[in-house]
Scaffold this motif. Structure first.
Motif, PDB file in Angstrom:
ATOM      1  N   ILE A   4      72.723  10.862  63.915  1.00 25.96           N
ATOM      2  CA  ILE A   4      72.299  11.666  62.769  1.00 25.96           C
ATOM      3  C   ILE A   4      70.818  11.476  62.494  1.00 25.96           C
ATOM      4  O   ILE A   4      70.302  10.363  62.526  1.00 25.96           O
ATOM      5  N   ILE A   5      70.145  12.593  62.202  1.00 29.31           N
ATOM      6  CA  ILE A   5      68.782  12.611  61.677  1.00 29.31           C
ATOM      7  C   ILE A   5      68.883  13.030  60.218  1.00 29.31           C
ATOM      8  O   ILE A   5      69.620  13.957  59.891  1.00 29.31           O
ATOM      9  N   VAL A   6      68.132  12.365  59.358  1.00 32.28           N
ATOM     10  CA  VAL A   6      68.077  12.741  57.944  1.00 32.28           C
ATOM     11  C   VAL A   6      66.646  13.158  57.619  1.00 32.28           C
ATOM     12  O   VAL A   6      65.715  12.356  57.729  1.00 32.28           O
ATOM     13  N   LEU A   7      66.479  14.406  57.240  1.00 33.66           N
ATOM     14  CA  LEU A   7      65.184  14.915  56.797  1.00 33.66           C
ATOM     15  C   LEU A   7      65.117  14.785  55.286  1.00 33.66           C
ATOM     16  O   LEU A   7      66.043  15.183  54.584  1.00 33.66           O
ATOM     17  N   GLY A   8      64.027  14.223  54.791  1.00 25.83           N
ATOM     18  CA  GLY A   8      63.918  13.970  53.355  1.00 25.83           C
ATOM     19  C   GLY A   8      64.687  12.725  52.964  1.00 25.83           C
ATOM     20  O   GLY A   8      65.411  12.701  51.968  1.00 25.83           O
ATOM     21  N   ALA A   9      64.530  11.657  53.741  1.00 26.04           N
ATOM     22  CA  ALA A   9      65.333  10.442  53.564  1.00 26.04           C
ATOM     23  C   ALA A   9      65.089   9.732  52.239  1.00 26.04           C
ATOM     24  O   ALA A   9      65.944   8.973  51.788  1.00 26.04           O
ATOM     25  N   SER A  10      63.958   9.955  51.603  1.00 24.42           N
ATOM     26  CA  SER A  10      63.674   9.248  50.353  1.00 24.42           C
ATOM     27  C   SER A  10      64.177  10.001  49.124  1.00 24.42           C
ATOM     28  O   SER A  10      64.116   9.475  48.020  1.00 24.42           O
ATOM     29  N   GLY A  11      64.712  11.179  49.311  1.00 29.18           N
ATOM     30  CA  GLY A  11      65.251  11.960  48.197  1.00 29.18           C
ATOM     31  C   GLY A  11      66.733  11.692  47.972  1.00 29.18           C
ATOM     32  O   GLY A  11      67.372  10.932  48.704  1.00 29.18           O
ATOM     33  N   THR A  12      67.292  12.331  46.978  1.00 28.91           N
ATOM     34  CA  THR A  12      68.696  12.127  46.604  1.00 28.91           C
ATOM     35  C   THR A  12      69.647  12.459  47.737  1.00 28.91           C
ATOM     36  O   THR A  12      70.563  11.684  48.041  1.00 28.91           O
ATOM     37  N   ILE A  13      69.458  13.596  48.375  1.00 26.10           N
ATOM     38  CA  ILE A  13      70.356  14.000  49.463  1.00 26.10           C
ATOM     39  C   ILE A  13      70.234  13.025  50.624  1.00 26.10           C
ATOM     40  O   ILE A  13      71.229  12.588  51.206  1.00 26.10           O
ATOM     41  N   GLY A  14      69.012  12.661  50.961  1.00 26.82           N
ATOM     42  CA  GLY A  14      68.801  11.705  52.043  1.00 26.82           C
ATOM     43  C   GLY A  14      69.448  10.360  51.751  1.00 26.82           C
ATOM     44  O   GLY A  14      70.130   9.783  52.598  1.00 26.82           O
ATOM     45  N   LYS A  15      69.242   9.848  50.554  1.00 27.16           N
ATOM     46  CA  LYS A  15      69.815   8.547  50.184  1.00 27.16           C
ATOM     47  C   LYS A  15      71.340   8.594  50.205  1.00 27.16           C
ATOM     48  O   LYS A  15      71.988   7.648  50.677  1.00 27.16           O
ATOM     49  N   ASN A  16      71.928   9.668  49.691  1.00 25.11           N
ATOM     50  CA  ASN A  16      73.390   9.790  49.703  1.00 25.11           C
ATOM     51  C   ASN A  16      73.931   9.865  51.124  1.00 25.11           C
ATOM     52  O   ASN A  16      74.961   9.268  51.442  1.00 25.11           O
ATOM     53  N   THR A  17      73.245  10.602  51.977  1.00 27.21           N
ATOM     54  CA  THR A  17      73.674  10.709  53.372  1.00 27.21           C
ATOM     55  C   THR A  17      73.596   9.350  54.062  1.00 27.21           C
ATOM     56  O   THR A  17      74.511   8.951  54.789  1.00 27.21           O
ATOM     57  N   ILE A  18      72.513   8.633  53.829  1.00 22.87           N
ATOM     58  CA  ILE A  18      72.347   7.316  54.439  1.00 22.87           C
ATOM     59  C   ILE A  18      73.404   6.343  53.928  1.00 22.87           C
ATOM     60  O   ILE A  18      73.909   5.505  54.685  1.00 22.87           O
ATOM     61  N   ASP A  19      73.797   6.457  52.669  1.00 24.34           N
ATOM     62  CA  ASP A  19      74.890   5.623  52.152  1.00 24.34           C
ATOM     63  C   ASP A  19      76.193   5.888  52.915  1.00 24.34           C
ATOM     64  O   ASP A  19      76.945   4.956  53.218  1.00 24.34           O
ATOM     65  N   ILE A  20      76.465   7.150  53.238  1.00 24.14           N
ATOM     66  CA  ILE A  20      77.658   7.489  54.026  1.00 24.14           C
ATOM     67  C   ILE A  20      77.561   6.864  55.417  1.00 24.14           C
ATOM     68  O   ILE A  20      78.525   6.296  55.927  1.00 24.14           O
TER      69      ILE A  20
END
Length: 133
Positions: A4-20
Motif C-alpha cells: 500500500i501507498i498512502v498519499l497525504g500520510a500526515s492528514g486524517t485519511i492517511g493516519k487512519n489508513t496507516i492505523d489499519i
C-alpha cells in the motif's frame, strides 16, 4: 501481503489508513507515502515501516531530500504497489489519482467526509475476511 501507498500520510485519511495497516500487518505492507511538508511524520513512518519510497511535495520541505523524492509523479511511477489510498485534498488529489491510474494500480481517492467509505473500500479490496475497525 498487499503493498500500500498512502498519499497525504500526515492528514486524517492517511493516519487512519496507516492505523489499519498497523493493526493488520500480517495482510498489509506500507511501501511508501507522500506528505506535503510534515517531514517529522514522514521520518517517524520511515523508521517504523522501513520504506525508502516517498515524496515531499512542498518545495521548501523537500530540499532536505534528493530529487527523486521531490516529485509525486516520479514516486508514483517508481513505487510498486497493489493499492494507493489518496488522501490528498483538492486539485492536487485529482492530479495524483490521474497519475496513479496511468500506472495501473487500484486507487481509492478519499474526501475528508467519507473516511468511513474508504475504510470499507480497503476492506473489500485488501482482505478475504472482513476487518473489524
Amino acid at each position: 501481503m498487499k503493498k500500500i501507498i498512502v498519499l497525504g500520510a500526515s492528514g486524517t485519511i492517511g493516519k487512519n489508513t496507516i492505523d489499519i495497516i498497523r493493526r493488520f500487518s500480517d495482510r498489509f505492507s506500507l511501501v511508501g507515502v507522500s506528505v506535503h511538508a510534515n517531514y517529522t511524520i514522514l521520518e517517524a513512518l520511515r523508521t517504523e515501516f522501513g520504506f525508502t519510497h516517498f515524496a515531499v511535495t512542498e518545495p521548501t520541505a523537500a530540499v532536505r531530500y534528493g530529487k527523486e523524492h521531490r516529485s509525486l509523479e516520479t514516486f508514483l511511477s517508481t513505487t510498486p504497489a497493489d493499492i494507493v489510498v489518496n488522501g490528498i485534498a483538492g486539485a492536487a488529489g485529482l492530479a495524483a489519482a490521474s497519475q496513479r491510474a496511468s500506472a495501473h494500480a487500484s486507487t481509492c481517492s478519499c474526501l475528508p467526509h467519507c473516511t468511513y467509505d474508504c475504510v470499507q473500500w480497503l476492506e473489500l479490496r485488501l482482505t478475504h475476511a472482513p476487518l473489524t475497525v
